[in-house]
Design an enzyme around this catalytic site. Structure first.
Site, PDB file in Angstrom:
ATOM      1  N   ASP A 122      -5.807  -4.429   0.000  1.00  0.00           N
ATOM      2  CA  ASP A 122      -7.249  -5.406   1.544  1.00  0.00           C
ATOM      3  C   ASP A 122      -7.861  -6.219   1.492  1.00  0.00           C
ATOM      4  O   ASP A 122      -7.568  -7.026   2.735  1.00  0.00           O
ATOM      5  CB  ASP A 122      -8.238  -3.848   1.735  1.00  0.00           C
ATOM      6  CG  ASP A 122      -7.632  -2.506   1.491  1.00  0.00           C
ATOM      7  OD1 ASP A 122      -6.590  -2.394   2.100  1.00  0.00           O
ATOM      8  OD2 ASP A 122      -7.978  -1.133   0.636  1.00  0.00           O
ATOM      9  N   ASP A 144      -0.611  -4.640   3.210  1.00  0.00           N
ATOM     10  CA  ASP A 144      -1.224  -3.641   3.839  1.00  0.00           C
ATOM     11  C   ASP A 144      -0.613  -4.221   5.427  1.00  0.00           C
ATOM     12  O   ASP A 144      -1.079  -4.382   5.883  1.00  0.00           O
ATOM     13  CB  ASP A 144      -2.557  -3.738   4.133  1.00  0.00           C
ATOM     14  CG  ASP A 144      -3.405  -2.435   4.018  1.00  0.00           C
ATOM     15  OD1 ASP A 144      -2.408  -1.763   4.662  1.00  0.00           O
ATOM     16  OD2 ASP A 144      -4.717  -2.432   4.350  1.00  0.00           O
ATOM     17  N   GLU A 182       1.196  -0.982  -0.040  1.00  0.00           N
ATOM     18  CA  GLU A 182      -0.203  -0.228   0.121  1.00  0.00           C
ATOM     19  C   GLU A 182       0.995   1.320   0.312  1.00  0.00           C
ATOM     20  O   GLU A 182       0.590   1.762  -0.733  1.00  0.00           O
ATOM     21  CB  GLU A 182      -0.730  -0.160   1.325  1.00  0.00           C
ATOM     22  CG  GLU A 182      -1.543   0.870   1.147  1.00  0.00           C
ATOM     23  CD  GLU A 182      -2.957   1.483   2.647  1.00  0.00           C
ATOM     24  OE1 GLU A 182      -3.251   2.405   2.353  1.00  0.00           O
ATOM     25  OE2 GLU A 182      -2.579   0.515   2.912  1.00  0.00           O
ATOM     26  N   ILE A 204      -0.906  -1.504   7.450  1.00  0.00           N
ATOM     27  CA  ILE A 204      -2.037  -2.113   8.746  1.00  0.00           C
ATOM     28  C   ILE A 204      -3.411  -1.241   7.867  1.00  0.00           C
ATOM     29  O   ILE A 204      -3.291  -0.358   7.352  1.00  0.00           O
ATOM     30  CB  ILE A 204      -2.019  -0.385   9.839  1.00  0.00           C
ATOM     31  CG1 ILE A 204      -0.145  -0.313  10.553  1.00  0.00           C
ATOM     32  CG2 ILE A 204      -3.117   0.063  10.177  1.00  0.00           C
ATOM     33  CD1 ILE A 204       0.174   0.490  11.111  1.00  0.00           C
ATOM     34  N   ASP A 205      -3.727  -2.518   7.652  1.00  0.00           N
ATOM     35  CA  ASP A 205      -5.776  -2.054   7.352  1.00  0.00           C
ATOM     36  C   ASP A 205      -6.752  -1.977   8.495  1.00  0.00           C
ATOM     37  O   ASP A 205      -6.678  -2.562   9.602  1.00  0.00           O
ATOM     38  CB  ASP A 205      -5.554  -3.394   6.829  1.00  0.00           C
ATOM     39  CG  ASP A 205      -7.090  -3.207   6.017  1.00  0.00           C
ATOM     40  OD1 ASP A 205      -7.382  -1.796   6.071  1.00  0.00           O
ATOM     41  OD2 ASP A 205      -8.718  -4.119   5.961  1.00  0.00           O
ATOM     42  N   THR A 215      -5.963   1.476   9.616  1.00  0.00           N
ATOM     43  CA  THR A 215      -5.247   3.181   9.472  1.00  0.00           C
ATOM     44  C   THR A 215      -5.714   4.276  10.657  1.00  0.00           C
ATOM     45  O   THR A 215      -5.650   3.981  11.818  1.00  0.00           O
ATOM     46  CB  THR A 215      -4.555   3.810   8.092  1.00  0.00           C
ATOM     47  OG1 THR A 215      -3.506   3.117   7.941  1.00  0.00           O
ATOM     48  CG2 THR A 215      -3.708   5.023   9.106  1.00  0.00           C
TER      49      THR A 215
END
Length: 281
Positions: free
Chosen positions: A220, A90, A70, A92-93, A95
């Site tokens: 994601d 990802d 990402e 941190i899915d 954020t």
């Protein structure tokens, strides 16, 4: 191939745990927030730190593999899925959840070969839930098998969705129209964890019957899409065709009956594809 995929799985789980430690520690520090495409499309130094941790760790063990991440894409890297072994990350899915200490944050790591996701790892690090799947081997949460709900009546279902980061009035109108159509079917309820990966893991776990959204990204969806299918669920486009992870549109459901009923109520639109040329993204 089997040994390679097991090595990939083991490494993905190990690095996801390390990344989770970084995220948990960062919750106690100052979470410096920046923005990307809009004032509500957030990124933090932790997102960038975690992605670099994962990519560096993978490069050391699998130097020939490719990456779609990402934050790398946000920095201008191409988002092209080839037949080559590719890690789709990802860091941190969720954020926005992380920024507000809302307790649903995931590290999502998918691995594809020949454009097909073969390994999926989603670590809900604040819950300490490790979701894992290998194609043809089933899906698991902390080692326990996952199984989608057997509900076939949409009126007795919980549906998950998100509003996304777009604030374009036309898109927002369509999002709310879809929400109203589904809520008034009626269904038992609408839920959203604030992260696509965890919403899809909830489908795989049998907690909700379906999740739909327009506007999320391949990073994601990649890992969690395999978790849904390996738990017995189905994936399709919001207009009913085959799911295309680059299209930024998805319906993930426990069965085709629920998925097709939800599709009838969605007011579709087409965000710019993830694999569009950079100048169009």
């Amino acid at each position: 191939m089997a040994d390679i995929l097991q090595n990939v799985m083991d490494h993905a789980v190990a690095v996801a745990r390390k990344a989770g430690e970084v995220v948990r520690e960062a919750l106690h520090d100052d979470r410096k927030v920046m923005t990307k495409s809009s004032a509500v499309d957030l990124v933090t130094q932790t997102d960038q730190k975690v992605e670099q941790l994962i990519i560096q760790s993978v490069k050391e063990k699998f130097p020939e593999h490719r990456f779609i991440g990402e934050e790398s894409v946000a920095a201008g890297e191409p988002c092209i899925l080839t037949d080559d072994p590719t890690w789709i990350i990802d860091p941190i899915d969720g954020t926005t959840n992380f920024v507000h200490a809302f307790p649903f944050v995931a590290i999502s790591i998918g691995f594809s070969i020949n454009k097909q996701v073969e390994v999926g790892v989603v670590y809900s690090c604040l819950e300490d839930k490790m979701f894992t799947a290998r194609r043809g081997k089933g899906g698991f949460c902390n080692g326990e098998p996952l199984q989608v709900s057997d509900q076939t009546d949409v009126h007795q279902s919980i549906i998950a969705t998100e509003f996304g980061s777009s604030r374009d009035p036309e898109a927002v109108d369509k999002i709310f129209c879809s929400l109203r159509n589904i809520l008034t079917l009626p269904v038992h309820g609408i839920r959203g964890a604030g992260t696509a990966a965890i919403n899809m893991c909830l489908v795989a776990s049998g907690c909700v019957e379906a999740y739909y959204e327009i506007g999320m990204h391949v990073w994601d969806l990649a890992a969690a899409s395999l978790l849904v299918s390996e738990a017995g669920g189905v994936l399709m486009d919001v207009e009913g065709g085959d799911a295309d992870l680059m299209s930024r549109r998805i319906v993930a459901a426990n069965n085709r009956t629920i998925a097709e009923r939800i599709v009838k109520e969605i007011v579709p639109f087409r965000p710019t594809r993830d694999d569009a040329p950079p100048q169009k993204r």
